[in-house]
Design a protein around this motif. Sequence first.
Motif, PDB file in Angstrom:
ATOM      1  N   PHE A  80       0.819  -1.210   0.000  1.00  0.00           N
ATOM      2  CA  PHE A  80       0.000   0.000   0.000  1.00  0.00           C
ATOM      3  C   PHE A  80       0.856   1.265   0.000  1.00  0.00           C
ATOM      4  CE2 PHE A  80      -3.449  -2.840   0.699  1.00  0.00           C
ATOM      5  CZ  PHE A  80      -4.579  -2.158   0.306  1.00  0.00           C
ATOM      6  N   GLY A  81       2.093   1.162   0.479  1.00  0.00           N
ATOM      7  CA  GLY A  81       2.987   2.303   0.328  1.00  0.00           C
ATOM      8  C   GLY A  81       3.234   2.611  -1.137  1.00  0.00           C
ATOM      9  N   GLN A  82       3.479   1.565  -1.940  1.00  0.00           N
ATOM     10  CA  GLN A  82       3.701   1.755  -3.370  1.00  0.00           C
ATOM     11  C   GLN A  82       2.428   2.220  -4.079  1.00  0.00           C
ATOM     12  OE1 GLN A  82       4.311  -1.733  -5.991  1.00  0.00           O
ATOM     13  NE2 GLN A  82       6.271  -0.798  -6.561  1.00  0.00           N
ATOM     14  N   LEU A  83       1.298   1.607  -3.728  1.00  0.00           N
ATOM     15  CA  LEU A  83       0.027   1.982  -4.351  1.00  0.00           C
ATOM     16  C   LEU A  83      -0.370   3.417  -3.994  1.00  0.00           C
ATOM     17  CD1 LEU A  83      -1.955  -1.339  -3.791  1.00  0.00           C
ATOM     18  CD2 LEU A  83      -1.096  -0.465  -5.967  1.00  0.00           C
ATOM     19  N   ARG A  87       3.587   9.932  -7.680  1.00  0.00           N
ATOM     20  CA  ARG A  87       4.157   9.318  -8.868  1.00  0.00           C
ATOM     21  C   ARG A  87       3.323   9.736 -10.082  1.00  0.00           C
ATOM     22  NH1 ARG A  87       6.859   4.255  -9.765  1.00  0.00           N
ATOM     23  NH2 ARG A  87       6.526   3.524 -11.891  1.00  0.00           N
ATOM     24  N   GLN A  88       3.982  10.232 -11.117  1.00  0.00           N
ATOM     25  CA  GLN A  88       3.278  10.733 -12.294  1.00  0.00           C
ATOM     26  C   GLN A  88       3.324   9.750 -13.465  1.00  0.00           C
ATOM     27  OE1 GLN A  88       1.458  13.563 -12.105  1.00  0.00           O
ATOM     28  NE2 GLN A  88       2.126  13.619  -9.967  1.00  0.00           N
ATOM     29  N   ASP A 124       1.664   5.919  -3.376  1.00  0.00           N
ATOM     30  CA  ASP A 124       2.477   6.827  -4.177  1.00  0.00           C
ATOM     31  C   ASP A 124       1.928   6.956  -5.595  1.00  0.00           C
ATOM     32  OD1 ASP A 124       4.252   7.379  -2.138  1.00  0.00           O
ATOM     33  OD2 ASP A 124       5.688   5.836  -2.725  1.00  0.00           O
ATOM     34  N   ALA A 125       1.354   5.846  -6.126  1.00  0.00           N
ATOM     35  CA  ALA A 125       0.914   5.825  -7.524  1.00  0.00           C
ATOM     36  C   ALA A 125      -0.504   6.341  -7.720  1.00  0.00           C
ATOM     37  CB  ALA A 125       1.022   4.398  -8.077  1.00  0.00           C
ATOM     38  N   LEU A 140       7.303   8.883  -0.182  1.00  0.00           N
ATOM     39  CA  LEU A 140       6.738   8.887   1.169  1.00  0.00           C
ATOM     40  C   LEU A 140       6.089   7.551   1.516  1.00  0.00           C
ATOM     41  CD1 LEU A 140       5.095  12.402   1.591  1.00  0.00           C
ATOM     42  CD2 LEU A 140       6.975  11.437   2.919  1.00  0.00           C
ATOM     43  N   GLY A 141       5.350   6.977   0.568  1.00  0.00           N
ATOM     44  CA  GLY A 141       4.676   5.717   0.842  1.00  0.00           C
ATOM     45  C   GLY A 141       5.660   4.611   1.158  1.00  0.00           C
ATOM     46  N   ALA A 142       6.700   4.496   0.338  1.00  0.00           N
ATOM     47  CA  ALA A 142       7.718   3.478   0.582  1.00  0.00           C
ATOM     48  C   ALA A 142       8.426   3.723   1.910  1.00  0.00           C
ATOM     49  CB  ALA A 142       8.729   3.468  -0.563  1.00  0.00           C
TER      50      ALA A 142
END
Length: 515
Positions: A93-96, A219-220, A98-99, A419-421
């Motif tokens: 969820f840290g990665q998600l 994340r763009q 950010d995205a 930040l999420g990671a």
Amino acid sequence: MTEPDDRSAEGRGGLNRASERGDDTSPDTAEARHRAFLRGFPAIALAIFVAAVDQTAAATALPAIAAEFAAVEQVSWVMVAYLVAGTCAAPAFGQLGDAFGRRRLLFVALGITFAGCLINAMAPSLAVLIGGRILQGIGGGALLTIAVSLIGEALPPRERGRFQGHIASIYASAATFGPVVGGFLTQHFGWRMIFLVLPPLALLAMALATRLPRQPPARQTRLRFDWLGLGLFLLVVAPALVALDQARRMDAATLPLAGALGLLAVAALVVLIAWEKRAPDPLLPIGLLTEPSIWRTNLLGACVFGALVGSIAFMPIFLQAVRGLSPATSGLVLLPLSVCGAVGAMFAGRMMLKTGRSMVWPGFGLTWAAAMLAAIALVAHVAPIWLLPVMLGATAVGFGTSFPVAQTTVQVAAGAARLGAAAASVQLSRNLGAATGTALLGAVLFGGLALAGGEVATLFSRVVAAPGLVATLPAEDAAGLKAALSAAFRAMFLTAAGFCAVAAVLSTRVPLRRI
């Protein structure tokens, strides 16, 4: 870059990412977003409360669950399944977040928690209950990661520390509240009622979350989610946590299984690291995790939670078997250990806001905690009962100074785009530190009893299941058992003090010392 000054200020402060889209770049808009975050902060606080209660409330219901499903040997999976799922959910969820944006993911996490609670409340079997706990673990791990990331996304670094202190106090209060309300509901309304309390709170948190400001994803570019990395990570975490759970029991019959699971986890870890170094969008960004300020801070957090959770796990046995307290009185003695950490967290958060200094506060606090644990090791078996909660509370204040500092330091070192990671790495290190520390403290405790020889280890195993058994033993056997337990617990507390001392040293080695 057409407006370097505005964008630079926003990168430092984290107040507003509107300029990255090319609109709403004015300070007034940044201030408006800041005010919007403050209006929505109750949603973050309630999400943290739900996650903490969700994690701890079921512990006091385990005997009732085991009795209903006639599954005493398997009931520990109710807690292990949650821990495994929560640990794996944090980096995912840290990665998600950010995205896709953290506000959106907060609703998803609350919905998963809501569904898990309803499944558990209606579970017809232990297997279904464990499945519901996996869902709850995913929701809980996601909530903790997303909530602290939302703070880092909306606030400047110094102010984050103050809000991370608030989060720590909420979590500590909820973690203390969970077992209390869990025991009350189980006794008076049945264990299923535990899981019916949280869905209304999750719905309320969703309603409050609508007040959070909408932020564009950090994340763009398009995310290629690291499914292979997640599978490998699960293959690391699940066997490792089960192995630690088996090993801490020091049962010769389970040690071969624990060893095999440990080897499987190590092999999976080697493959995971190799894959993450070349994955397009790694679940665990190795470059991030190897930065000195990040890995040293995360290791510091792991040591702190190993000492804290391990002490909480074994202190009730000490208080009941060695000091002869009732379960209710033991709970009151332990209360400062859960609550006073919030005092240290609030202090460290406010001092970061005031001075900009970060690691100096856990440097002092963890040194103090190590000294207090050493003192507890020396005098806990003879000290007046009233002194024990005072000493435990003083120790917890030292622990608490690390809570907001660790989160804020890792977030600042990682930068806005990660930040999420960063938040996930802190949550991951704390979970693994708690599991590993508890296992190591248990090994020291059981190893000390084994060295005592005779029937001490056997008697202790019986005492763990029924602490009141000590009062029924012959005077000579009871005195011998208490002496052996005092020596074993002394070694255990000194080991916990060692964890804190290592954490204190690490606090002096973190390069990022100002925010």
